[in-house]
Design a protein around this motif. Structure first.
Motif, PDB file in Angstrom:
ATOM      1  N   SER A 245       0.793  -1.230   0.000  1.00 60.78           N
ATOM      2  CA  SER A 245       0.000   0.000   0.000  1.00 60.78           C
ATOM      3  C   SER A 245       0.822   1.275   0.000  1.00 60.78           C
ATOM      4  O   SER A 245       0.264   2.367   0.005  1.00 60.78           O
ATOM      5  N   SER A 246       2.142   1.153   0.017  1.00 60.92           N
ATOM      6  CA  SER A 246       2.957   2.364  -0.014  1.00 60.92           C
ATOM      7  C   SER A 246       2.807   3.056  -1.357  1.00 60.92           C
ATOM      8  O   SER A 246       2.757   2.416  -2.401  1.00 60.92           O
ATOM      9  N   SER A 247       2.720   4.385  -1.312  1.00 61.93           N
ATOM     10  CA  SER A 247       2.514   5.175  -2.523  1.00 61.93           C
ATOM     11  C   SER A 247       3.668   6.124  -2.803  1.00 61.93           C
ATOM     12  O   SER A 247       3.579   6.947  -3.710  1.00 61.93           O
ATOM     13  N   GLY A 248       4.727   6.011  -2.053  1.00 62.76           N
ATOM     14  CA  GLY A 248       5.834   6.919  -2.307  1.00 62.76           C
ATOM     15  C   GLY A 248       6.949   6.748  -1.315  1.00 62.76           C
ATOM     16  O   GLY A 248       6.854   5.995  -0.336  1.00 62.76           O
ATOM     17  N   ARG A 249       8.011   7.472  -1.582  1.00 64.01           N
ATOM     18  CA  ARG A 249       9.182   7.410  -0.727  1.00 64.01           C
ATOM     19  C   ARG A 249       9.907   8.742  -0.769  1.00 64.01           C
ATOM     20  O   ARG A 249       9.969   9.390  -1.820  1.00 64.01           O
ATOM     21  N   LEU A 250      10.471   9.140   0.352  1.00 63.40           N
ATOM     22  CA  LEU A 250      11.300  10.341   0.432  1.00 63.40           C
ATOM     23  C   LEU A 250      12.651   9.937   1.004  1.00 63.40           C
ATOM     24  O   LEU A 250      12.721   9.245   2.021  1.00 63.40           O
ATOM     25  N   HIS A 251      13.698  10.380   0.324  1.00 60.58           N
ATOM     26  CA  HIS A 251      15.069  10.111   0.769  1.00 60.58           C
ATOM     27  C   HIS A 251      15.788  11.451   0.852  1.00 60.58           C
ATOM     28  O   HIS A 251      15.838  12.194  -0.130  1.00 60.58           O
ATOM     29  N   ALA A 252      16.322  11.776   2.015  1.00 62.99           N
ATOM     30  CA  ALA A 252      17.037  13.039   2.210  1.00 62.99           C
ATOM     31  C   ALA A 252      18.414  12.756   2.780  1.00 62.99           C
ATOM     32  O   ALA A 252      18.564  11.944   3.693  1.00 62.99           O
ATOM     33  N   THR A 253      19.404  13.450   2.233  1.00 66.77           N
ATOM     34  CA  THR A 253      20.782  13.315   2.699  1.00 66.77           C
ATOM     35  C   THR A 253      21.298  14.676   3.153  1.00 66.77           C
ATOM     36  O   THR A 253      21.132  15.667   2.439  1.00 66.77           O
ATOM     37  N   VAL A 254      21.914  14.728   4.317  1.00 69.83           N
ATOM     38  CA  VAL A 254      22.520  15.946   4.853  1.00 69.83           C
ATOM     39  C   VAL A 254      24.033  15.748   4.868  1.00 69.83           C
ATOM     40  O   VAL A 254      24.527  14.750   5.403  1.00 69.83           O
ATOM     41  N   VAL A 255      24.763  16.671   4.253  1.00 69.26           N
ATOM     42  CA  VAL A 255      26.220  16.571   4.184  1.00 69.26           C
ATOM     43  C   VAL A 255      26.823  17.887   4.669  1.00 69.26           C
ATOM     44  O   VAL A 255      26.395  18.968   4.251  1.00 69.26           O
ATOM     45  N   GLY A 256      27.809  17.798   5.537  1.00 68.44           N
ATOM     46  CA  GLY A 256      28.465  19.000   6.038  1.00 68.44           C
ATOM     47  C   GLY A 256      29.826  18.667   6.611  1.00 68.44           C
ATOM     48  O   GLY A 256      30.270  17.514   6.561  1.00 68.44           O
ATOM     49  N   GLY A 264      30.839  14.875   7.337  1.00 68.26           N
ATOM     50  CA  GLY A 264      29.825  14.051   7.992  1.00 68.26           C
ATOM     51  C   GLY A 264      28.567  14.013   7.153  1.00 68.26           C
ATOM     52  O   GLY A 264      28.316  14.898   6.329  1.00 68.26           O
ATOM     53  N   ALA A 265      27.775  12.957   7.320  1.00 67.02           N
ATOM     54  CA  ALA A 265      26.547  12.807   6.542  1.00 67.02           C
ATOM     55  C   ALA A 265      25.487  12.103   7.382  1.00 67.02           C
ATOM     56  O   ALA A 265      25.802  11.333   8.290  1.00 67.02           O
ATOM     57  N   GLY A 266      24.237  12.403   7.084  1.00 68.81           N
ATOM     58  CA  GLY A 266      23.110  11.750   7.740  1.00 68.81           C
ATOM     59  C   GLY A 266      21.986  11.549   6.743  1.00 68.81           C
ATOM     60  O   GLY A 266      21.920  12.247   5.725  1.00 68.81           O
ATOM     61  N   ILE A 267      21.113  10.596   7.016  1.00 74.68           N
ATOM     62  CA  ILE A 267      20.057  10.229   6.073  1.00 74.68           C
ATOM     63  C   ILE A 267      18.707  10.186   6.765  1.00 74.68           C
ATOM     64  O   ILE A 267      18.604   9.711   7.907  1.00 74.68           O
ATOM     65  N   VAL A 268      17.684  10.674   6.073  1.00 69.54           N
ATOM     66  CA  VAL A 268      16.289  10.559   6.503  1.00 69.54           C
ATOM     67  C   VAL A 268      15.543   9.748   5.450  1.00 69.54           C
ATOM     68  O   VAL A 268      15.662  10.018   4.253  1.00 69.54           O
ATOM     69  N   GLU A 269      14.808   8.721   5.898  1.00 76.37           N
ATOM     70  CA  GLU A 269      14.018   7.882   4.995  1.00 76.37           C
ATOM     71  C   GLU A 269      12.561   7.895   5.446  1.00 76.37           C
ATOM     72  O   GLU A 269      12.279   7.623   6.613  1.00 76.37           O
ATOM     73  N   TRP A 270      11.664   8.206   4.525  1.00 73.97           N
ATOM     74  CA  TRP A 270      10.234   8.168   4.798  1.00 73.97           C
ATOM     75  C   TRP A 270       9.522   7.321   3.749  1.00 73.97           C
ATOM     76  O   TRP A 270       9.966   7.242   2.594  1.00 73.97           O
ATOM     77  N   VAL A 271       8.410   6.698   4.162  1.00 73.68           N
ATOM     78  CA  VAL A 271       7.538   5.950   3.261  1.00 73.68           C
ATOM     79  C   VAL A 271       6.137   6.554   3.341  1.00 73.68           C
ATOM     80  O   VAL A 271       5.675   6.924   4.429  1.00 73.68           O
ATOM     81  N   LEU A 272       5.480   6.662   2.200  1.00 74.63           N
ATOM     82  CA  LEU A 272       4.152   7.284   2.141  1.00 74.63           C
ATOM     83  C   LEU A 272       3.065   6.219   2.087  1.00 74.63           C
ATOM     84  O   LEU A 272       3.003   5.423   1.147  1.00 74.63           O
TER      85      LEU A 272
END
Length: 314
Positions: A245-256, A264-272
């Protein structure tokens, strides 16, 4: 509240405000501006960027390729850039030069990719954000030929990040299973991956066995502090629901870079899901690598990214 900046004598220094602007430009205009400034075009690396990483819901597929953009005369491009305040008399303005400078030498970068299955088809949007001091430059595209360029104050950045995650759930493709999903579920990461593969292959016998092998490890509840163990039947249903039933995905990467210059880097993962976004956050519990699947909304994205930004720059 904006910080007060002092000079070496302790006197307050007036900070230049960054008036927010948002313009739509073809890739040819971005290339033209960069060529006149003798730097690489911001669109060069973007168009050649790789797709969404593998993982839950990476199977959603790609939208149809956009038609090739027709060549545009330089005069028309210059007019579009001039109207946007980025070019004057064939030379990049101070604002245009600042946009390019921030883009090429940021202190902090956030890259977002969102894939959503709507009633009218699959839509993929990419958005790149670059921050340096009080400036933030954002470049977004859905087809690699038409771009939205925005520049704004760092104080207004959170609004732009929240806008990037906004989806009208009424426009989503109807889901196979639209039943309510718990606000918070904690489950083994390997179980999430394995059950997703089993559902895709329609191996329901494997799904039963996988859940049985991890019996008692999944918890659910209204908040992370009020979780209870759940029956295997619920675990099977929720894992199948996440896959079907998932209708999407969001992937975000933070780099600094930290104050010591360490990257350094970090990741955010979301499912819709039909009811909205769910974050996927890994953590450890009793020797297991777990994932917390928690209900979130677009306004939670800036907060999550700010936490990562603080971690990679500390």
């Amino acid at each position: 509240m904006s910080p007060v900046r002092l000079d070496d004598r302790g006197r307050e220094v007036e900070q230049r405000a960054v008036p927010p602007r948002r313009v739509r430009l073809p890739r040819a205009a971005l290339d033209r501006l960069a060529r006149l400034a003798a730097v690489e075009s911001p669109a060069t690396r973007i168009v050649g960027a790789s797709g969404l990483p593998t993982g839950p819901d990476s199977r959603l597929g790609e939208p149809a390729a956009a038609a090739h953009e027709q060549p545009v005369p330089d005069g028309d491009l210059d007019g579009a850039l001039a109207a946007a305040g980025l070019l004057h008399a064939g030379t990049p303005t101070a604002e245009g030069s600042a946009v390019l400078a921030v883009w090429h030498a940021p202190a902090l970068a956030v890259d977002l990719e969102m894939l959503v299955v709507l009633r009218r088809g699959t839509v993929r949007v990419r958005s790149w954000h670059r921050n340096l001091d009080e400036w933030v430059v954002c470049l977004s595209t859905a087809d690699g030929t038409s771009f939205e360029l925005a520049w704004l104050s760092a104080d207004d950045w959170w609004l732009e990040l929240g806008r990037a995650a906004h989806v009208d759930t009424r426009t989503l493709r109807p889901a196979a299973d639209a039943e309510a999903f718990p606000h918070v579920v904690e489950t083994p990461w390997e179980l999430l991956l394995a059950t997703g593969e089993a559902v895709r292959r329609r191996r329901h016998d494997l799904l039963e066995q996988l859940v049985a092998d991890h019996s008692g490890l999944t918890r659910a509840g209204a908040t992370p502090d009020t979780l209870d163990a759940v029956d295997d039947s619920d675990v099977r249903h929720w894992h199948a629901q996440l896959e079907q039933s998932s209708s999407g995905r969001l992937h975000a990467t933070v780099v600094g870079r930290s104050e010591r210059g360490r990257p350094g880097a970090g990741i955010v993962e979301w499912v819709l899901l039909p009811g909205g976004w769910r974050s996927l956050t890994p953590f450890r519990r009793d020797g297991w690598t777990m994932v917390r699947i928690e209900r979130v909304s677009a306004v939670d994205l800036p907060r999550a990214l700010a936490v990562l930004a603080a971690e990679v720059t500390s």
